[in-house]
Every structure is written in structure tokens, then in C-alpha cells.
Design an enzyme around this catalytic site. Structure first.
Site, PDB file in Angstrom:
ATOM      1  N   GLY A 241       0.824  -1.206   0.000  1.00  0.00           N
ATOM      2  CA  GLY A 241       0.000   0.000   0.000  1.00  0.00           C
ATOM      3  C   GLY A 241       0.857   1.253   0.000  1.00  0.00           C
ATOM      4  O   GLY A 241       2.088   1.204   0.044  1.00  0.00           O
ATOM      5  N   GLY A 243       0.677   5.421   1.569  1.00  0.00           N
ATOM      6  CA  GLY A 243      -0.008   6.419   2.372  1.00  0.00           C
ATOM      7  C   GLY A 243       0.561   7.810   2.134  1.00  0.00           C
ATOM      8  O   GLY A 243       1.294   8.040   1.161  1.00  0.00           O
ATOM      9  N   VAL A 244       0.229   8.728   3.006  1.00  0.00           N
ATOM     10  CA  VAL A 244       0.694  10.106   2.865  1.00  0.00           C
ATOM     11  C   VAL A 244       2.198  10.187   3.070  1.00  0.00           C
ATOM     12  O   VAL A 244       2.894  10.940   2.382  1.00  0.00           O
ATOM     13  CB  VAL A 244      -0.036  11.017   3.864  1.00  0.00           C
ATOM     14  CG1 VAL A 244       0.497  12.445   3.776  1.00  0.00           C
ATOM     15  CG2 VAL A 244      -1.538  10.990   3.610  1.00  0.00           C
ATOM     16  N   VAL A 248       4.546   0.966   1.399  1.00  0.00           N
ATOM     17  CA  VAL A 248       4.896  -0.227   2.166  1.00  0.00           C
ATOM     18  C   VAL A 248       4.958  -1.416   1.212  1.00  0.00           C
ATOM     19  O   VAL A 248       4.069  -1.603   0.377  1.00  0.00           O
ATOM     20  CB  VAL A 248       3.866  -0.491   3.285  1.00  0.00           C
ATOM     21  CG1 VAL A 248       4.290  -1.692   4.121  1.00  0.00           C
ATOM     22  CG2 VAL A 248       3.705   0.737   4.167  1.00  0.00           C
ATOM     23  N   LYS A 264       8.706  -0.222   5.241  1.00  0.00           N
ATOM     24  CA  LYS A 264       8.056   1.067   5.028  1.00  0.00           C
ATOM     25  C   LYS A 264       9.096   2.025   4.453  1.00  0.00           C
ATOM     26  O   LYS A 264      10.062   2.382   5.131  1.00  0.00           O
ATOM     27  CB  LYS A 264       7.492   1.604   6.346  1.00  0.00           C
ATOM     28  CG  LYS A 264       6.662   2.869   6.203  1.00  0.00           C
ATOM     29  CD  LYS A 264       5.988   3.231   7.518  1.00  0.00           C
ATOM     30  CE  LYS A 264       5.074   4.445   7.347  1.00  0.00           C
ATOM     31  NZ  LYS A 264       4.360   4.773   8.595  1.00  0.00           N
ATOM     32  N   ASP A 361      -4.159   8.316  14.628  1.00  0.00           N
ATOM     33  CA  ASP A 361      -4.674   7.879  13.322  1.00  0.00           C
ATOM     34  C   ASP A 361      -5.169   6.429  13.401  1.00  0.00           C
ATOM     35  O   ASP A 361      -4.866   5.607  12.541  1.00  0.00           O
ATOM     36  CB  ASP A 361      -3.601   8.006  12.243  1.00  0.00           C
ATOM     37  CG  ASP A 361      -4.205   8.033  10.836  1.00  0.00           C
ATOM     38  OD1 ASP A 361      -5.425   8.251  10.721  1.00  0.00           O
ATOM     39  OD2 ASP A 361      -3.459   7.823   9.860  1.00  0.00           O
TER      40      ASP A 361
END
Length: 556
Positions: A241, A243-244, A248, A264, A361
């Protein structure tokens, strides 16, 4: 009269003296010697003198040609291979040269004096052009052989034997053609032959900054390729995936028996790098605080730098909670799994509170489960902060899981994580998102649909209260006009709860037994005590862990 005649004679003599004297070519021997160009015919030059001059020029040209051929022979001895195209160029040059000489001989014998002079001048100019071209070719050849040495003109012209001996000795003459960089500007033809041989180029992949830049996309994310080996240890197998803050990937650890790990890869810019270092410090602190791995936070293994990216190596799990809900819980997960997941999530938040860390989060995307689906772990600490460093910001936490104190600008602590956990548990129970506002203003409206009006005492603490409430604490709903499409503000004075949490939970559940209905009532009471506007009146993490919904086992 006599005086007038004397005056006219004297003026005539003065004019004659002022006229430029006629320049005779015979007297200007220096000029004739330097130019070596035959003069225009005059009555004083005889045919025999012209023929003698012609013969002397021919001998001089033969000497020049013999020198050039000898130079070509010396160059040929240094090469083992010959270019056929260049051989053809030399043969054409020899034939043309011999034919030009024959024509010149005929012209000397059979033409009149006037015609001889004009052709002699043209032929001499042509020979000089050829000589200049040959000297230029020799200069280029020698410059390739001696890269750092300057070539002087006296080293180009060497002693040579006669042209007949040179012709017998040279079998495959070679003339280096003029390259693109040094063209003859006086040439009449564009017959240049360029060297198109391929060149072998080696490039340093590690130190070439332009190549390093190609590893990133315009937004600074690492361009991941399946099968790449990074840090000489990890083979990338798939992309999990993005993210901001980072992307990953799942990889095999070559040095650890090809064990699966999650890496990551932080975005390549200064802000994200600092954020990554901050997350790294939190991960290390969590590892030190949970040595026995009991509190369901993802384990940190190590870190390294790759192509300008900070990389964090973490334990690998099977999938995130978002995927679990989509695959197994379109209408909600079963009650047993829901109780287990809720308990493990609260244990993770308990560890964070003990360490003074706010996750900020919590949502299904940041919760991972193992392959057997029985262990849950909280991950992604990129938005985390210490409890004492909580600056007011209206866009902290993903919007659907954002607590009201964040939207209103009220000082917050660990209560924001508990609120987000309640929204996540509701989503696991129903397969639907609890609050679906498209903006902070719409989120407040969603809260009030379930919980009613905000207390005036709480609103007075809000830094951003005026954006959503007027001086009478009436709610200002921002919405678009249906006709004009422009945004307008509607004041709502009487706010009442229109939705019931228990009915929403029951509507999503199908074929409930009496035992399940009892647990569903406990779940509703559990969420109600968490989803409270005032964070100080909200259930604490310890109270959540002691709640019957989590503590009491499902009756068989």
C-alpha cells in the site's frame, strides 16, 4: 604669352607627378615569389619562359604529393584493418589527380598563351586546395594518436622519396576523412564521412545523481519494482500500500531464511524524512516498552537508507482490517471475533498511554491481522506525538474517525484514540462507517444526529468554535444551494438526535440469537460511553478493558 605657356607647362608637370606611378610586374619580384601564382600575360613574357615555369611548378607539386603518400604509408603500418570506403576515396583521388595532370600537359602544349595562363591559375588553386585538405586530414589522424600533444606543422610534413617508389610500396592506402568536428570550410563538396562506430559507455549507478532521481516519482515516492534487492538483503515481493508519508512493500529477508518482512519506504523529502525519524523513535520506544510482545503493536526490526529513502523494517502480517471487513464482514464480523479484536485494540492503546504517546490515526487501515485472523496489531505511527506536544489542528486523524475536540480546537489527549477506536469497532460490527461527513462541518452534523446538541460550556473552549457556531451557540450548517450551486450557511437552533445507535447496530446484524442480542446491547452501551463529546467524561482505556462487552465471554 610666354609666361602663360610656362605656367601651363608647370601645372601639367605637377599633375603628371601627382598621378600614381605605373607598377610593373617584373619589378615586384617579392610579390611574385610569395604568391607563386603566374602573372597575367604581357608582351615581354615569352612562351618558352611560361613552359619553364610550368615545369618547375609540376616538379614542386610532385614533391608535395610524394611527401603526402609517404605519410600515408607510415600511418598504414600502424593499422591492421582498412576501410573499403576510404580505399575507394583514395583511388578516386589518384585517378582524378593523374587525369588532371594529363589534361594540364595537353593544355600546355596545345593552347595559346592567353588560355594557358587562366588554366594554370585554376589548376594551381585546385592543387593547393587538395594539399590543404590532405594536411588537415593528417592533422586529424595525428591528433587521435596523440591526445594531449599539440601537432605542429613542421612535424606533419616529413621527408619523402619519389612518388613512383611510394606507389609501388603502398598496397592499401588509407586517408582519414574529415570528421564532423573539423570540416573544411573551403571545400566545394559535402562528401564528409562520419565515424559511426559504437562507443561503450559505463555508468556508475550509485554515484550518478540523474539515475538516482529516476528511482523516485514526482511526489517523492520510491518507484518500487518487484524482484529488486535493496540493502543487499531484502527481495521485494509485492506492494502492500501507499499512504501520505510512505509506501509499504513485503519482502523476503535473505539473511534470515527468506522470512517475510514489511518495509516502510519513507518519501524522499526533508519533511517526510523528519517525520520518519520521529516514527522511528516511537517504534523503538514501543519495542522497549513491550519486550514480551503482549500489547499488540507492530514490532520494529531495523532501519536503513536506500536511494535517499529512510526504510523501516517491520514484522509482516497478512492483511489490514479494511480488507478483513470487505472480505469477511460486509454485514459485520461475528461477535466472537469482534470481542477479541476490541480487546486487543484497547491493549495496544493502553501501552501507548503508558508511554505517553498519542497514535492520532486509529482506523481499520492501520490495524493488521495475521494469517490465522486471530491476532491484531496496531501499526503506522507516522502521525503519532507525545501527549504534551498536542497542538490544535483541525485536520488531525482521518476525517471519519476524527474526534469532536480536534474539529472544535479543544486541547486533546489520549481520548482522541479512544474515539477513533469506537468508530473502528462500530465499522467491524456493521461493515459500515459510522460518521460519513464530507467536511468538518458535516462531521459535527453527523455527531449531533446521534448525540444531540453540543454543550455551551464545551463550545466555549473551542478555538475553531466560530467556524461552526454563532454567538447563540446555534449550529451553522454549510451546504450548497440547489438552484445556484453556491455555498450557503443555514442556522440551526433546535438540534435533536434523529438516529439511534442500537437500532443501527441491530439493523446490520442478521439472524441474531438471544445470546448475540445480549452482547449487542453491551456493545451499544460500550460505544455510547465512549462516543461522548467531552473527552474528560469519556470512558478511559482501563474502563474499556473492564467493560462487560470485552470481559464477559460469549455464552455457549
Amino acid at each position: 604669352m610666354a609666361d602663360q605657356k610656362l605656367k601651363s607647362k608647370s601645372s601639367r608637370s605637377i599633375r603628371e607627378e601627382s598621378k600614381p606611378a605605373k607598377r610593373h610586374y617584373k619589378e615586384d619580384t617579392k610579390y611574385r615569389y610569395e604568391s607563386k601564382t603566374p602573372p597575367l600575360p604581357t608582351s615581354s613574357v615569352t612562351m618558352e619562359e611560361l613552359i619553364k615555369q610550368r615545369e618547375s611548378l609540376k616538379k614542386e607539386l610532385k614533391k608535395i604529393n610524394s611527401k603526402n603518400y609517404l605519410d600515408t604509408k607510415v600511418k598504414l603500418q600502424k593499422h591492421n584493418k582498412y576501410d573499403k570506403s576510404k580505399d575507394n576515396t583514395v583511388l578516386k583521388y589518384k585517378r582524378k589527380h593523374s587525369s588532371d595532370q594529363k589534361k594540364d600537359d595537353k593544355n600546355i602544349v596545345n593552347t595559346s598563351p592567353d588560355h594557358i595562363d587562366s588554366e594554370d591559375e585554376e589548376s594551381i588553386i585546385e592543387q593547393r586546395r587538395k594539399r590543404r585538405k590532405q594536411l588537415l586530414e593528417k592533422f586529424i589522424t595525428s591528433s587521435h594518436e596523440h591526445k594531449s600533444e599539440s601537432i605542429k606543422e613542421e612535424n606533419i610534413i616529413e621527408s619523402a622519396s619519389s612518388s613512383n617508389e611510394t606507389d609501388n610500396q603502398i598496397q592499401k592506402p588509407q586517408i582519414t576523412t574529415v570528421t564532423k568536428e573539423t570540416r573544411d570550410m573551403f571545400s566545394e563538396k559535402d562528401d564528409f564521412i562520419f565515424n559511426n562506430d559504437s562507443e561503450f559507455v559505463t555508468q556508475d549507478n550509485e554515484n550518478n545523481t540523474q539515475l538516482i532521481d529516476n528511482w523516485d516519482d514526482p511526489e517523492g515516492y520510491y518507484n518500487t519494482r518487484i524482484g529488486d534487492i535493496i540493502d543487499s538483503r531484502y527481495t521485494i515481493k509485492c506492494i502492500l500500500g501507499q499512504g501520505v508519508f510512505a509506501s509499504v512493500v513485503r519482502a523476503h529477508d535473505i539473511k534470515n531464511g527468506n522470512k517475510d518482512v514489511a518495509i516502510k519506504i519513507i518519501r524522499n523529502n526533508d519533511l517526510m524524512y523528519k517525520t520518519g525519524l520521529k516514527e522511528l523513535s516511537f517504534l523503538k520506544e514501543i519495542n522497549d516498552g513491550d519486550i514480551e510482545n503482549k500489547y499488540h503493536c507492530v514490532k520494529f526490526i531495523r532501519q536503513f537508507m536506500h536511494k535517499g529513502h529512510l526504510c523501516l523494517v517491520l514484522e509482516s502480517l497478512h492483511m489490514d482490517m479494511r480488507g478483513v471487513i470487505k472480505k469477511y464482514g460486509k454485514h459485520g464480523l461475528n461477535m466472537k471475533a469482534l470481542m477479541s479484536y476490541s480487546r486487543q485494540l484497547m491493549l495496544a492503546l493502553r501501552l501507548l498511554k503508558k508511554l505517553g504517546i498519542i497514535h492520532a490515526d486509529v482506523k481499520p487501515d492501520n490495524i493488521l491481522v495475521n494469517e490465522k485472523k486471530n491476532i491484531l496489531k496496531l501499526c503506522d505511527f507516522g502521525s503519532a506525538s507525545k501527549a504534551e506536544d498536542n497542538d490544535a489542528t483541525p485536520y488531525l486523524v482521518s476525517r471519519f474517525y476524527r474526534a469532536p475536540e480536534i474539529i472544535l480546537g479543544i486541547p486533546y489527549k489520549h481520548g482522541v484514540d479512544i474515539w477513533s477506536a469506537a468508530c473502528t469497532i462500530f465499522e467491524m460490527a456493521t461493515g459500515k462507517i459510522l460518521f460519513t461527513g464530507s467536511s468538518n462541518n458535516k462531521m459535527l452534523k453527523c455527531f449531533m444526529d446521534f448525540k444531540g446538541k453540543f454543550p455551551a460550556k464545551l463550545l466555549r473552549k473551542g478555538k475553531f468554535k466560530d467556524q461552526h457556531f454563532n454567538y447563540n451557540n446555534n449550529f451553522l450548517l454549510h451546504k450548497k444551494d440547489e438552484l445556484s450551486g453556491r455555498e450557503k450557511v443555514v442556522e440551526i437552533s433546535n438540534v435533536c438526535a434523529t438516529k439511534d445507535l442500537h437500532s443501527v447496530l441491530k439493523k446490520s446484524a442478521n439472524n441474531l440469537t438471544t445470546k448475540d442480542e445480549k452482547k449487542l446491547g453491551q456493545l451499544k452501551e460500550f460505544l455510547d460511553r465512549i462516543l461522548v463529546y467531552d473527552a474528560y467524561q469519556r470512558m478511559s482505556i482501563l474502563e474499556c478493558l473492564k467493560h462487560p462487552f470485552i470481559q464477559e465471554e460469549l455464552e455457549k
